[in-house]
Scaffold this motif. Sequence first.
Motif, PDB file in Angstrom:
ATOM      1  N   ASP A 115     -84.453  -0.362 -42.125  1.00  0.00           N
ATOM      2  CA  ASP A 115     -85.296  -1.551 -42.219  1.00  0.00           C
ATOM      3  C   ASP A 115     -86.753  -1.153 -42.005  1.00  0.00           C
ATOM      4  N   ARG A 116     -87.619  -1.755 -42.800  1.00  0.00           N
ATOM      5  CA  ARG A 116     -89.041  -1.451 -42.674  1.00  0.00           C
ATOM      6  C   ARG A 116     -89.561  -1.905 -41.312  1.00  0.00           C
ATOM      7  N   LEU A 117     -90.379  -1.078 -40.690  1.00  0.00           N
ATOM      8  CA  LEU A 117     -90.924  -1.377 -39.368  1.00  0.00           C
ATOM      9  C   LEU A 117     -92.363  -1.870 -39.499  1.00  0.00           C
ATOM     10  N   PRO A 118     -92.643  -3.107 -39.092  1.00  0.00           N
ATOM     11  CA  PRO A 118     -94.004  -3.625 -39.168  1.00  0.00           C
ATOM     12  C   PRO A 118     -94.990  -2.763 -38.389  1.00  0.00           C
ATOM     13  N   LYS A 119     -96.198  -2.719 -38.904  1.00  0.00           N
ATOM     14  CA  LYS A 119     -97.320  -1.982 -38.299  1.00  0.00           C
ATOM     15  C   LYS A 119     -97.232  -0.465 -38.506  1.00  0.00           C
ATOM     16  N   LEU A 120     -96.173  -0.007 -39.202  1.00  0.00           N
ATOM     17  CA  LEU A 120     -96.053   1.420 -39.479  1.00  0.00           C
ATOM     18  C   LEU A 120     -96.133   1.656 -40.982  1.00  0.00           C
ATOM     19  N   PRO A 121     -96.680   2.801 -41.405  1.00  0.00           N
ATOM     20  CA  PRO A 121     -96.667   3.126 -42.836  1.00  0.00           C
ATOM     21  C   PRO A 121     -95.226   3.267 -43.323  1.00  0.00           C
ATOM     22  N   TRP A 122     -95.029   3.143 -44.635  1.00  0.00           N
ATOM     23  CA  TRP A 122     -93.663   3.105 -45.154  1.00  0.00           C
ATOM     24  C   TRP A 122     -93.583   3.785 -46.507  1.00  0.00           C
ATOM     25  N   ASP A 123     -92.551   4.581 -46.695  1.00  0.00           N
ATOM     26  CA  ASP A 123     -92.269   5.200 -47.979  1.00  0.00           C
ATOM     27  C   ASP A 123     -91.160   4.399 -48.650  1.00  0.00           C
ATOM     28  N   LEU A 124     -91.524   3.623 -49.683  1.00  0.00           N
ATOM     29  CA  LEU A 124     -90.556   2.748 -50.336  1.00  0.00           C
ATOM     30  C   LEU A 124     -89.432   3.529 -50.999  1.00  0.00           C
ATOM     31  N   GLU A 125     -89.742   4.684 -51.536  1.00  0.00           N
ATOM     32  CA  GLU A 125     -88.745   5.456 -52.275  1.00  0.00           C
ATOM     33  C   GLU A 125     -87.659   6.001 -51.358  1.00  0.00           C
ATOM     34  N   THR A 126     -88.048   6.527 -50.209  1.00  0.00           N
ATOM     35  CA  THR A 126     -87.078   7.141 -49.298  1.00  0.00           C
ATOM     36  C   THR A 126     -86.601   6.188 -48.215  1.00  0.00           C
ATOM     37  N   GLY A 127     -87.315   5.072 -48.033  1.00  0.00           N
ATOM     38  CA  GLY A 127     -86.953   4.150 -46.957  1.00  0.00           C
ATOM     39  C   GLY A 127     -87.154   4.764 -45.594  1.00  0.00           C
ATOM     40  N   THR A 128     -88.239   5.510 -45.424  1.00  0.00           N
ATOM     41  CA  THR A 128     -88.527   6.178 -44.157  1.00  0.00           C
ATOM     42  C   THR A 128     -90.000   5.992 -43.792  1.00  0.00           C
ATOM     43  N   VAL A 129     -90.307   6.304 -42.547  1.00  0.00           N
ATOM     44  CA  VAL A 129     -91.695   6.316 -42.089  1.00  0.00           C
ATOM     45  C   VAL A 129     -92.277   7.705 -42.367  1.00  0.00           C
ATOM     46  N   PRO A 130     -93.380   7.801 -43.109  1.00  0.00           N
ATOM     47  CA  PRO A 130     -93.978   9.114 -43.392  1.00  0.00           C
ATOM     48  C   PRO A 130     -94.379   9.821 -42.095  1.00  0.00           C
ATOM     49  N   ASP A 131     -94.097  11.105 -42.029  1.00  0.00           N
ATOM     50  CA  ASP A 131     -94.411  11.844 -40.805  1.00  0.00           C
ATOM     51  C   ASP A 131     -94.660  13.305 -41.116  1.00  0.00           C
ATOM     52  N   VAL A 132     -95.258  13.972 -40.154  1.00  0.00           N
ATOM     53  CA  VAL A 132     -95.353  15.436 -40.153  1.00  0.00           C
ATOM     54  C   VAL A 132     -94.902  15.894 -38.778  1.00  0.00           C
ATOM     55  N   GLY A 133     -93.754  16.524 -38.711  1.00  0.00           N
ATOM     56  CA  GLY A 133     -93.233  16.996 -37.438  1.00  0.00           C
ATOM     57  C   GLY A 133     -92.906  15.884 -36.463  1.00  0.00           C
ATOM     58  N   GLY A 134     -92.628  14.681 -36.998  1.00  0.00           N
ATOM     59  CA  GLY A 134     -92.336  13.541 -36.136  1.00  0.00           C
ATOM     60  C   GLY A 134     -93.552  12.694 -35.818  1.00  0.00           C
ATOM     61  N   ARG A 135     -94.747  13.197 -36.124  1.00  0.00           N
ATOM     62  CA  ARG A 135     -95.962  12.396 -35.960  1.00  0.00           C
ATOM     63  C   ARG A 135     -96.083  11.435 -37.134  1.00  0.00           C
ATOM     64  N   VAL A 136     -96.215  10.154 -36.867  1.00  0.00           N
ATOM     65  CA  VAL A 136     -96.361   9.165 -37.932  1.00  0.00           C
ATOM     66  C   VAL A 136     -97.698   9.378 -38.628  1.00  0.00           C
ATOM     67  N   VAL A 137     -97.630   9.446 -39.967  1.00  0.00           N
ATOM     68  CA  VAL A 137     -98.829   9.752 -40.763  1.00  0.00           C
ATOM     69  C   VAL A 137     -99.222   8.538 -41.590  1.00  0.00           C
ATOM     70  N   GLN A 138    -100.478   8.147 -41.490  1.00  0.00           N
ATOM     71  CA  GLN A 138    -101.001   7.016 -42.250  1.00  0.00           C
ATOM     72  C   GLN A 138    -101.357   7.447 -43.670  1.00  0.00           C
TER      73      GLN A 138
END
Length: 454
Positions: free
Chosen positions: A324-347
């Motif tokens: 489920d999409r998480l409000p206030k966080l960036p979102w990758d529609l294709e993968t259904g994940t929060v974009p990150d680098v090493g677990g750090r959320v990336v805008q």
Amino acid sequence: MPRPLRVAIVGSGPAGIYAADALLKSEVAADPGVSIDIFERMPAPFGLIRYGVAPDHPRIKGIITALHQVLDKPQIRLFGNVDYPSDISLDDLRAFYDGVIFATGATADRDLPVPGIDLDGSYGAADFVAWYDGHPDFPRTWPLEAEKVAVLGVGNVALDIARVLAKTADELLPTEIPPNVYEGLKANKALEVHVFGRRGPAQAKFSPMELRELDHSPNIEVIVDPEDIDYDEGSIATRRGNKQADMVAKTLENWAIRDVGDRPHKLFLHFFESPSEILGKDGKVVGLRTERTELDGTGNVKGTGTFKDWDVQAVYRAVGYLSDRLPKLPWDLETGTVPDVGGRVVQESGEHLQSTYVTGWIRRGPVGLIGHTKGDANETVSNLLEDYAGGRLQTPASPEPEAVDAFLAERNIRFTTWDGWYKLDAAEKAQGEPQGRERVKYVEREDMLRESGA
């Protein structure tokens, strides 16, 4: 004296608890210390283990024992029945914690874009799993009128669904299934279950042990067509390089050459059949159309243009979960994940969203076994601690633990605690004891809150 590092973890499934464990094992835990609050939208902890694993898999549910030991640690508090973002938002969390880790997993079904997918009798795996696992937010009944059922997918979830549909209710009664699930399964009319895979035996994503368990039921006859046993160069390379894939293929080969027995329920495993349409009449499922595929030399397949209609009255798609999409966080529609680098959320700008991290399926998608989330958790926590050491975390306005309790009380949010889980656990075990069962789950949210002393 410096205060402990304050971290919030959203989600109390394996991913979130592994992250808590990694924090507790870090050098920071010794000096200046860590203080961890885990927020869970369900009244009970353990996420996928409680509400995503089939009830006849006590071996997998045994993972709870290890997770239990982590949550027993005094540095951890559990706040159950608290939903992100309706009860507590990202801004709220930042006011109380140095860092926030999202470990919310994946609970919805991926779409399968074929005609007829919305017909009555076409179901998502996640909904069915939630029903038989006693999830409080799902209906208490399930339509089990179909005598012939199709399951689309060749992963462990597809196996779970096929097995639950093919077993008798009495076979599942010794497990923790609630009374409404037992009654529902007693009325199940399924005599044939057909599992369909688009590719071949070497590409199946079953775990070898889970596959072999299909054949352990005295009521299930597992049938594999010898014509579905086929390999190309890519498939052979897969078997040579992957012991589990080779074990799965060998099991399927053995089933394909044996005589069909007389167990009452038939479970067919079909390969090289790609679903092209769910057939309907008067708005209801009356069949499934598949296109025969063939290997292309690389382990992938191509369509042959040959179609077949299967007589089934229900179709379950087990083609993957979606977060489920998480409000206030960036979102990758294709993968259904929060974009990150090493677990750090990336805008979108490429910059790290300060003090905000992800781990588990919300980070990399619903792939791999439960234990694979440990590596995710370790990497995410390592980078959080690196940011902490470098002074890159946001300083919370109210880091005192009691500030969180006051916030929830002010909003009249009924929450459960770790002590409350012990009460609910004891109550469920007490429900099962007269029947000689380990436990019987409470299903209604209100009952869970009451027994937990919320």
